[in-house]
Design an enzyme around this catalytic site. Structure first.
Site, PDB file in Angstrom:
ATOM      1  N   ARG A  72       4.351  -2.945  -1.896  1.00 14.02           N
ATOM      2  CA  ARG A  72       5.010  -1.654  -2.025  1.00 14.02           C
ATOM      3  C   ARG A  72       6.092  -1.526  -0.965  1.00 14.02           C
ATOM      4  O   ARG A  72       5.996  -2.103   0.110  1.00 14.02           O
ATOM      5  CB  ARG A  72       3.989  -0.522  -1.851  1.00 14.02           C
ATOM      6  CG  ARG A  72       3.071  -0.348  -3.061  1.00 14.02           C
ATOM      7  CD  ARG A  72       2.101   0.803  -2.860  1.00 14.02           C
ATOM      8  NE  ARG A  72       1.168   0.521  -1.798  1.00 14.02           N
ATOM      9  CZ  ARG A  72       1.250   0.963  -0.559  1.00 14.02           C
ATOM     10  NH1 ARG A  72       2.222   1.782  -0.203  1.00 14.02           N
ATOM     11  NH2 ARG A  72       0.364   0.628   0.345  1.00 14.02           N
ATOM     12  N   TYR A 201       6.871  -5.695  -8.883  1.00 15.18           N
ATOM     13  CA  TYR A 201       5.600  -5.905  -8.205  1.00 15.18           C
ATOM     14  C   TYR A 201       4.647  -4.706  -8.286  1.00 15.18           C
ATOM     15  O   TYR A 201       5.030  -3.581  -7.944  1.00 15.18           O
ATOM     16  CB  TYR A 201       5.806  -6.239  -6.705  1.00 15.18           C
ATOM     17  CG  TYR A 201       4.464  -6.413  -6.054  1.00 15.18           C
ATOM     18  CD1 TYR A 201       3.763  -7.608  -6.205  1.00 15.18           C
ATOM     19  CD2 TYR A 201       3.834  -5.348  -5.417  1.00 15.18           C
ATOM     20  CE1 TYR A 201       2.490  -7.743  -5.715  1.00 15.18           C
ATOM     21  CE2 TYR A 201       2.553  -5.485  -4.925  1.00 15.18           C
ATOM     22  CZ  TYR A 201       1.889  -6.686  -5.073  1.00 15.18           C
ATOM     23  OH  TYR A 201       0.615  -6.817  -4.611  1.00 15.18           O
ATOM     24  N   LYS A 210      -0.212   4.080  -8.359  1.00  9.23           N
ATOM     25  CA  LYS A 210       0.079   4.919  -7.198  1.00  9.23           C
ATOM     26  C   LYS A 210       1.069   6.035  -7.542  1.00  9.23           C
ATOM     27  O   LYS A 210       0.940   7.168  -7.080  1.00  9.23           O
ATOM     28  CB  LYS A 210       0.606   4.073  -6.034  1.00  9.23           C
ATOM     29  CG  LYS A 210      -0.427   3.078  -5.499  1.00  9.23           C
ATOM     30  CD  LYS A 210      -1.666   3.793  -5.072  1.00  9.23           C
ATOM     31  CE  LYS A 210      -2.885   2.996  -4.758  1.00  9.23           C
ATOM     32  NZ  LYS A 210      -2.920   1.870  -3.934  1.00  9.23           N
ATOM     33  N   HIS A 230      -6.907   8.615  -2.674  1.00  9.08           N
ATOM     34  CA  HIS A 230      -6.906   7.155  -2.544  1.00  9.08           C
ATOM     35  C   HIS A 230      -8.324   6.722  -2.153  1.00  9.08           C
ATOM     36  O   HIS A 230      -8.573   6.304  -1.022  1.00  9.08           O
ATOM     37  CB  HIS A 230      -5.884   6.763  -1.477  1.00  9.08           C
ATOM     38  CG  HIS A 230      -5.555   5.294  -1.424  1.00  9.08           C
ATOM     39  ND1 HIS A 230      -4.926   4.715  -0.354  1.00  9.08           N
ATOM     40  CD2 HIS A 230      -5.748   4.303  -2.320  1.00  9.08           C
ATOM     41  CE1 HIS A 230      -4.744   3.422  -0.572  1.00  9.08           C
ATOM     42  NE2 HIS A 230      -5.245   3.148  -1.758  1.00  9.08           N
ATOM     43  N   SER A 252      -4.610   1.065   2.482  1.00  8.88           N
ATOM     44  CA  SER A 252      -4.448  -0.152   1.694  1.00  8.88           C
ATOM     45  C   SER A 252      -4.951  -1.366   2.473  1.00  8.88           C
ATOM     46  O   SER A 252      -4.699  -1.489   3.672  1.00  8.88           O
ATOM     47  CB  SER A 252      -2.972  -0.344   1.353  1.00  8.88           C
ATOM     48  OG  SER A 252      -2.522   0.776   0.626  1.00  8.88           O
ATOM     49  N   CYS A 254      -7.886  -2.166   3.455  1.00 11.57           N
ATOM     50  CA  CYS A 254      -8.870  -1.864   4.503  1.00 11.57           C
ATOM     51  C   CYS A 254     -10.291  -1.831   3.963  1.00 11.57           C
ATOM     52  O   CYS A 254     -11.196  -1.291   4.605  1.00 11.57           O
ATOM     53  CB  CYS A 254      -8.547  -0.559   5.203  1.00 11.57           C
ATOM     54  SG  CYS A 254      -7.072  -0.679   6.236  1.00 11.57           S
ATOM     55  N   ASP A 281     -10.178   2.238  -6.075  1.00  7.97           N
ATOM     56  CA  ASP A 281      -8.904   2.574  -5.420  1.00  7.97           C
ATOM     57  C   ASP A 281      -8.523   4.053  -5.516  1.00  7.97           C
ATOM     58  O   ASP A 281      -7.989   4.600  -4.568  1.00  7.97           O
ATOM     59  CB  ASP A 281      -7.774   1.724  -6.019  1.00  7.97           C
ATOM     60  CG  ASP A 281      -6.529   1.681  -5.144  1.00  7.97           C
ATOM     61  OD1 ASP A 281      -6.661   1.404  -3.936  1.00  7.97           O
ATOM     62  OD2 ASP A 281      -5.426   1.928  -5.656  1.00  7.97           O
ATOM     63  N   ARG A 378      -2.657 -10.717  -5.415  1.00 10.55           N
ATOM     64  CA  ARG A 378      -3.611  -9.809  -6.069  1.00 10.55           C
ATOM     65  C   ARG A 378      -4.161 -10.398  -7.357  1.00 10.55           C
ATOM     66  O   ARG A 378      -3.555 -11.259  -7.985  1.00 10.55           O
ATOM     67  CB  ARG A 378      -2.895  -8.495  -6.417  1.00 10.55           C
ATOM     68  CG  ARG A 378      -2.322  -7.755  -5.198  1.00 10.55           C
ATOM     69  CD  ARG A 378      -3.112  -6.558  -4.858  1.00 10.55           C
ATOM     70  NE  ARG A 378      -2.734  -5.968  -3.574  1.00 10.55           N
ATOM     71  CZ  ARG A 378      -3.335  -4.915  -3.055  1.00 10.55           C
ATOM     72  NH1 ARG A 378      -4.327  -4.315  -3.693  1.00 10.55           N
ATOM     73  NH2 ARG A 378      -2.972  -4.437  -1.888  1.00 10.55           N
TER      74      ARG A 378
HETATM   75  P1  GTP Z   1      -5.914  -1.865  -1.587  1.00 10.83           P
HETATM   76  O1  GTP Z   1      -6.154  -2.510  -2.910  1.00 10.83           O
HETATM   77  O2  GTP Z   1      -4.647  -2.335  -0.937  1.00 10.83           O
HETATM   78  O3  GTP Z   1      -5.970  -0.390  -1.635  1.00 10.83           O
HETATM   79  O4  GTP Z   1      -7.035  -2.468  -0.570  1.00 10.83           O
HETATM   80  P2  GTP Z   1      -8.592  -2.178  -0.371  1.00 10.83           P
HETATM   81  O5  GTP Z   1      -8.781  -0.991   0.509  1.00 10.83           O
HETATM   82  O6  GTP Z   1      -9.298  -2.182  -1.677  1.00 10.83           O
HETATM   83  O7  GTP Z   1      -9.043  -3.448   0.511  1.00 10.83           O
HETATM   84  P3  GTP Z   1      -9.974  -4.699   0.146  1.00 10.83           P
HETATM   85  O8  GTP Z   1     -11.380  -4.309  -0.182  1.00 10.83           O
HETATM   86  O9  GTP Z   1      -9.263  -5.521  -0.857  1.00 10.83           O
HETATM   87  O10 GTP Z   1     -10.017  -5.456   1.541  1.00 10.83           O
HETATM   88  C1  GTP Z   1      -8.854  -5.890   2.177  1.00 10.83           C
HETATM   89  C2  GTP Z   1      -9.157  -6.870   3.280  1.00 10.83           C
HETATM   90  O11 GTP Z   1     -10.123  -6.343   4.187  1.00 10.83           O
HETATM   91  C3  GTP Z   1      -9.740  -8.176   2.754  1.00 10.83           C
HETATM   92  O12 GTP Z   1      -9.107  -9.239   3.446  1.00 10.83           O
HETATM   93  C4  GTP Z   1     -11.189  -8.103   3.118  1.00 10.83           C
HETATM   94  O13 GTP Z   1     -11.736  -9.373   3.313  1.00 10.83           O
HETATM   95  C5  GTP Z   1     -11.201  -7.250   4.380  1.00 10.83           C
HETATM   96  N1  GTP Z   1     -12.464  -6.471   4.492  1.00 10.83           N
HETATM   97  C6  GTP Z   1     -13.012  -5.701   3.531  1.00 10.83           C
HETATM   98  N2  GTP Z   1     -14.186  -5.165   3.938  1.00 10.83           N
HETATM   99  C7  GTP Z   1     -14.384  -5.608   5.197  1.00 10.83           C
HETATM  100  C8  GTP Z   1     -15.423  -5.388   6.162  1.00 10.83           C
HETATM  101  O14 GTP Z   1     -16.405  -4.679   5.938  1.00 10.83           O
HETATM  102  N3  GTP Z   1     -15.264  -5.993   7.377  1.00 10.83           N
HETATM  103  C9  GTP Z   1     -14.182  -6.778   7.652  1.00 10.83           C
HETATM  104  N4  GTP Z   1     -14.103  -7.327   8.864  1.00 10.83           N
HETATM  105  N5  GTP Z   1     -13.185  -7.012   6.772  1.00 10.83           N
HETATM  106  C10 GTP Z   1     -13.283  -6.427   5.553  1.00 10.83           C
HETATM  107  C1  SPV Z   2      -2.399  -0.337  -2.228  1.00  8.51           C
HETATM  108  O1  SPV Z   2      -1.432  -0.812  -1.603  1.00  8.51           O
HETATM  109  O2  SPV Z   2      -3.082   0.622  -1.776  1.00  8.51           O
HETATM  110  C2  SPV Z   2      -2.796  -0.946  -3.510  1.00  8.51           C
HETATM  111  C3  SPV Z   2      -1.919  -1.945  -4.104  1.00  8.51           C
HETATM  112  O3  SPV Z   2      -3.810  -0.568  -4.067  1.00  8.51           O
HETATM  113  S1  SPV Z   2      -0.564  -1.243  -4.933  1.00  8.51           S
HETATM  114  O4  SPV Z   2      -0.963  -1.012  -6.333  1.00  8.51           O
HETATM  115  O5  SPV Z   2       0.527  -2.203  -4.878  1.00  8.51           O
HETATM  116  O6  SPV Z   2      -0.213   0.015  -4.330  1.00  8.51           O
HETATM  117 MN    MN Z   3      -4.912   1.029  -2.815  1.00  8.89          MN
END
Ligand code: GTP
Ligand code: SPV
Ligand code: MN
Length: 595
Positions: A72, A201, A210, A230, A252, A254, A281, A378
């Site tokens: 983004r 993208y 979003k 979110h 994002s 996290c 999400d 992704r």
């Molecule tokens: P968006 O799709 O961007 O909104 O991301 P999201 O919040 O769904 O994050 P996602 O679960 O994909 O995790 C993103 C990164 O954080 C990955 O590299 C994970 O491995 C890492 N991660 C997720 N949960 C944990 C956790 O409990 N501990 C640690 N240390 N890392 C984590």
């Molecule tokens: C985020 O960035 O929080 C996502 C990926 O979930 S996107 O759809 O590109 O915003």
């Molecule tokens: Mn997201």
């Protein structure tokens, strides 16, 4: 091709878009398998998509975006409300007339020589009173195929709209020349309209996600008495069979997808605990007939971060990607046409194509410090693939929420978990969220920034008004309001390593949260909120983590928090008169408790 609806508002708008973009051909997306199969074949034949191993990854496709177009772009994202103050200090703003005038010539004739696809879609289960309809026109097959996974797409989506309503979100997308200098992601909240240009993208172009389900929907929610957040949604099934639902807002990349699909540690599964995924999400939340807050997931798939996903960290996410999935910007193993990304396993493919398209020797390339997959690469996976998808996933009423959890990446300040004193304080806790930035948006990574409710890039109106809306919702919900918590999985030790094991072990923290909601465990009052007694976080079966470690993870460093309070004060100053008095009262109360 004939239109799919009698609705004159849709047809008039589509005609205008055709007149503007001047495509050679127009295709209405009805959502049929035959049509989608045809588009897949076409995308593969032109090289836009690459077909993956039909045995190992049936129905899966690969797509690579331009290196300048991998996340983004917040600095090119605009909220064009008529009045500047309605966009607020945290959004880029431009007068809508000016923005339309600037972008119209860019769209004029942009689809000459191309096909325009008209995508009707529903955010939320078709027939749900919480669902909303969108129509996206685009010149990208990649967008069509992703929207087919991420939304309820096709002619059925018009059922919710009917033949007369004007309540649909108009999304115009063209990849144009994918020129980063001319890239714009623009929301016009008062017009129910989104214009996106020069990107191909994810969050920039899958306009249901979003742009609609957060930026436009947050504005609609304020006006209509609901909330677009979110947030992931998950159900925790207890040994007695009862399921408690919680939502969690993390910025994002996290950990939302990970938490939403977690597999509890052995000690829990043996006792009969199970986690069900409703969403990973976005949550749309509205008070139900019984006065409680109900949530639906407006999406129909997962657009998840690939790197870091593996059998151990997120078995369910990985399983979700084994069929009918689109992979974007990961690496390809040319030996068997499968995909690879960092931390999938310890064996980068020897005969690899890295995310930019260069053929490399994977192990050597990685050893030299390169990444085979882009950090924000992704997968787009159908929700129905998820082994732990909730039986309530399609429930038009949604699920009742017991707790709302905020969290971010904080190396030092935030403890493992704490509970707010009440809804108002919980709104404050959400408003002071801060997190280290990630690769999900372009810009520096690892810098701490304020990200209230994980909505900084996604709130479609003035953040001060947004907090006021939260406070208002709390009043409506009264004693039926969910309890509000904050978590941090990312505290680091002196070596910079994460102390808390995270992932499935986050269940141990959810366990305490559920107990707090049920009133079966007491807590310690600290200046920032209620914390667990260290011994109330179950560490059974954890290696290297003792109750003392937990005590460390829960420690609140008053000096760091005094600094934090200063940072909050500076941040709050941006909002001027729009900062609800309750928020400044809460800040004053925090300072007093720290003194
Ligand atoms: P968006 O799709 O961007 O909104 O991301 P999201 O919040 O769904 O994050 P996602 O679960 O994909 O995790 C993103 C990164 O954080 C990955 O590299 C994970 O491995 C890492 N991660 C997720 N949960 C944990 C956790 O409990 N501990 C640690 N240390 N890392 C984590
Ligand atoms: C985020 O960035 O929080 C996502 C990926 O979930 S996107 O759809 O590109 O915003
Ligand atoms: Mn997201």
């Amino acid at each position: 091709m004939a239109t799919l609806t009698k609705n004159p508002n849709v047809n008039k708008w589509v005609d205008e878009m055709i007149a503007l973009c001047k495509p050679d051909k127009v295709v209405w997306i009805d959502g049929s398998k035959a049509q989608l199969d045809g588009l897949r074949d076409e995308a593969v034949s032109t090289g836009e998509m690459i077909k993956l191993n039909e045995e190992k990854l049936p129905g899966c496709l690969y797509h690579r975006t331009l290196p300048n177009d991998v996340a983004r772009v917040e600095d090119r994202t605009f909220i064009c409300s008529r009045k500047k103050e309605d966009a607020g200090p945290t959004n880029n703003w431009c007068d809508p007339k000016e923005m339309y005038a600037k972008l119209t010539p860019m769209y004029d004739g942009v689809m000459k020589g191309r096909t325009m696809y008209i995508i009707p879609y529903s955010m939320g289960p078709i027939g749900s009173p919480l669902a909303k309809v969108g129509v996206e026109v685009t010149d990208s097959i990649y967008v069509v195929l992703n929207m087919a996974i991420m939304t309820r797409m096709g002619a059925d989506a018009f059922k919710n709209l009917g033949d007369e309503s004007d309540d649909f979100v108009r999304g115009l997308h063209s990849k144009a020349d994918v020129d980063p200098e001319k890239r714009y992601i623009v929301q016009f909240p008062e017009d129910n309209t989104i214009w996106s240009i020069n990107s191909a993208y994810g969050g920039n172009v899958l306009l249901g996600k979003k742009c609609f389900a957060l930026r436009i929907a947050s504005y609609q929610g304020k006006n209509e008495g609901w909330m677009a957040e979110h947030m992931l949604i998950l159900g925790i099934q207890k040994p007695n069979g009862e399921i408690k639902y919680v939502t969690a807002a993390f910025p994002s990349a996290c950990g939302k997808t990970n938490l939403a699909m977690l597999i509890p540690p052995e000690g829990y599964t043996k006792r009969g605990y199970k986690v069900w995924t409703v969403g990973d999400d976005i949550a749309w939340l509205k008070p139900g007939e019984d006065g409680r807050l109900y949530a639906i997931n407006p999406e129909n798939g997962f657009f998840g971060v690939a790197p870091g996903t593996n059998e151990k960290s997120n078995f369910n996410a990985l399983a979700s990607t084994r069929k009918n999935t689109i992979f974007t910007n990961v690496a390809i193993n040319n030996d068997d046409m499968t995909v690879w990304w960092e931390k999938l396993d310890k064996n980068p493919p020897v005969n690899a194509t890295e995310w930019k398209g260069e053929k490399v020797n994977g192990p050597e390339y990685v050893a030299a410090g390169n990444k085979l997959a882009h950090p924000n690469s992704r997968f787009t996976a159908p929700a129905e693939n998820c082994p732990c998808i909730s039986p309530e996933f399609n429930n038009p009423k949604g699920v009742p929420i017991s707790a709302i959890i905020f969290g971010g990446r904080r190396a030092k300040t935030a403890p493992l978990v704490y509970q707010s004193f009440n809804w108002q304080h919980g709104t404050f806790v959400g408003s002071i969220m801060a997190s280290e930035t990630t690769a999900a948006a372009t810009g520096a990574v690892g810098v701490v920034r304020r990200d209230p409710m994980a909505m900084l890039p996604f709130c479609g109106y003035h953040m001060g008004d947004y907090w006021a809306h939260w406070l208002e919702m709390g009043k409506i919900l009264g004693d039926k309001a969910p309890k509000i918590f904050n978590v941090n999985w990312f505290r680091t030790d002196d070596n910079g390593d994460f102390i808390w094991p995270g992932y499935g072990d986050n269940m141990r923290v959810l366990d305490w949260i559920i107990d707090r909601c049920e009133g079966t465990v007491d807590a310690v009052e600290t200046p920032i909120g209620y914390e667990p007694k260290p011994e109330d976080i179950n560490v059974e079966g954890l290696e290297g983590i003792t109750t003392e470690t937990v005590a460390g993870l829960l420690s609140v460093d008053k000096e760091l928090w005094k600094e934090e309070a200063k940072g909050i004060e500076e941040f709050y100053a941006k909002f001027g008169e729009k900062l609800p008095k309750e928020m400044s009262d809460e800040l004053a109360a925090l300072k007093a408790r720290l003194a």
